[in-house]
Scaffold this active site. Sequence first.
Site, short mmCIF file in Angstrom:
data_model
loop_
_atom_site.label_atom_id
_atom_site.label_comp_id
_atom_site.label_asym_id
_atom_site.label_seq_id
_atom_site.Cartn_x
_atom_site.Cartn_y
_atom_site.Cartn_z
N GLU A 36 29.21 67.67 68.52
CA GLU A 36 29.82 66.35 68.69
C GLU A 36 30.46 65.81 67.42
OE1 GLU A 36 28.20 62.06 70.42
OE2 GLU A 36 26.85 63.35 69.30
N ASP A 45 29.39 53.68 67.96
CA ASP A 45 27.98 53.33 67.95
C ASP A 45 27.17 54.47 67.30
OD1 ASP A 45 28.98 54.64 70.27
OD2 ASP A 45 27.10 54.26 71.33
N ARG A 74 31.31 46.22 80.18
CA ARG A 74 31.68 46.81 78.90
C ARG A 74 32.84 47.78 79.04
NH1 ARG A 74 27.14 50.37 76.58
NH2 ARG A 74 25.97 48.48 77.05
#
Length: 745
Positions: free
Chosen positions: A672, A468, A347
Amino acid sequence: MSSAISDSSADSPSADKMGSPRKLRTSSEVDPYSAAHIYYGADSHHTSKNHYRNRTYSSNQSSMSGRTGIEIKKPVRRGSHDEISWLPRRFKVDVQATLDTLQKQEDTDGNMQITIEDSGPKVLSLGTAASNGFNRFDVRGTYMLSNLLQELYLAKEHGQNHILLDESRLNENPVNRLARLIRDQFWDGLTRRIDGSVIEIAGRDPKDWTDDPRPRIYIPRGTPEQHAYYTKVAKDRPELRLDVCWLPAKITPESVRDMNSKPGLLALAMEEVTEPKTGAKTLQGLPFVVPGGRFNELYGWDSYMESLGLAADGKVHLAKSMVVHFCFCIQHYGKILNANRSYYLSRSQPPFLTDMALRVYDLIKHEPGAIDFLRLAMLAAMKEYYQIWMAEPRLDKITGLSRYRPEGLGVPPETEATHFTHILEPYAKKHDISFEEFVARYNSGAIVEPELDEYFLHDRAVRESGHDTSYRLEKVCANLATIDLNSLLFKYEKDIANTIRLFFKDGLKVPAEFCVGNMEPGHIETSSAWDRRAKRRKTAMDKYLWNQEKGMFFDYNTVTQQQCSYVSATTFWALWAGVATPAQAASLVSNGIPQLEAAGGLLSGTKESRGVVGIDRPNRQWDYPYGWAPQQILAWTGLNRYGYHEEAERLAYKWLYMMTRAFVDFNGVVVEKYDVTRMTDPHRVDAEYGNQGLDFKGVAKEGFGWVNASYVYGLQLCSAHMKRALGTLTAWDDYAKATTTITEN
């Protein structure tokens, strides 16, 4: 401006009433704004006995004789504690006692933070250093008291029991304080390296769900010196139980799956150094910056965003070493990894290497070896481009566009043990076997379930995309030619073309280790070939991704052969990459910004695109109402590229204001991601992965990598006037109204 964030109100004339000159701080004193390890370090001012008290001329004599010999009675005067000092105020503080009092009085919800949600009196009296603690001064307001809490925690961590605390550390302009903490503390808190000194910690994987978790590192075949180094570490320190493994010579989906029973760290770039004590040569890992405090791995596109902030803060050496790590990964693992763990070997991540390398090169071009650094980066980027993004399965041959479409077999092992339980349990019931047996047989290939294969294909693709998760990508990501990925690859093509033309005399020779396909060592890459690739991609993006009616770029489903309708902030990546025409840029600004702009900056996507959420359809963190630092940074840069400076400044100001407001009101928090629709508590995020950066006690140590970067990078776009307004927590609407009035007058 409120007293909680104002400058010191003490007067500072150049001389006192007796005509004596003002006593300035000496050069030996510690800067009141210095980093915690300096301010509270062993050589700091806290052990000094000189508090710079002004002399008092008090007397205890009760009588005196005049010329006539007659004794004159005078009142008895006590020794004075009166404080007359032109120095900035300092407090004499007993660390533990003050900390106990402060927390008991002000931290009413018991979370070891002082925020606007605490119901204490929001005032604490501290003794001044100039009066040796006798005179007291009130410290007021959430901001100053939370700063006091943070400073006490830092002092305690550095072993200080009693300190002389500058008031200027408590009422520091919040913009200056946050920028200073990022520069002097947060980057250090996020810096890691991979070598024997930290392998006990970094080598352990919190996502290792096997029966015998232990530190483990995989070494690529091309670095025998690293294998020898780590083997020696394992031999010298048997208590570590370090498992040193060779990586398979050929990395396949099957080999990656088989390593899942022995997950481990993947080696990164190292340099040869001399041990100070023995004088022997050894290896040392190059430093890098991680996204958040709980991570120990090098992550993909996080590193690019972080590099922008590192460069702004003068820490280009860290950005440079991360480029070297990426080149190492491409050379030995075939791609820039999602992160350097064995289960990420198939990935990648959004590709930013060329822009990252060019920015670093521009800052180090005067240094020896700079052109070799640039050559290495471009060779690595070309190999990644050919081998990953322009090869199957990621390349869609019909459109000529690329997709996030990683290979992989079985259940992704890096998630929490129960993450896919609701997906897998129906299949276990279908085969009438236990859950554990089904997972084992499915992973081995003994059970074939095409629908489940399709689900995990898209799941891996979402993680490769970096977004994601989002309803834009869920259950369809691997089929999408996204605007974000193809903008990045257009930028690769233009960057490589320009670099070959400008720095390598229009001919870059490819050595054996970077050859792909039928390429022979010594093959020459020219700028014209890369210019043609960029033109072809631009044509394909206009055909499949541009929507003339809506005036924006959208993703394209290569399987259904239909353009998607999800309105995403990734549409602005076309501006960052320079792929939009001036007319398209104008349309993006007029159509995209009104739909995606919120109080705190840009939304990840619109509410309509996300759709209805509820118990059966929970919110996703890359959807409305959340905003992310990368989306802000790329939009600001893209808007400035096309001359939309006012829009870039406005969006940057809104994001910085939101961050500063949360920083002031919630004990220095930097997280975040943010809910950009609510300014009261934007750090509160109700999504599947929570919010990294919230779980600190007393004082935040790291912030979050790309959010730190967005702050210092965004400040570069702001005028001095805007920075002053941010420091007084002036919302954008108020600032715009005031400045418009000034301009009109």
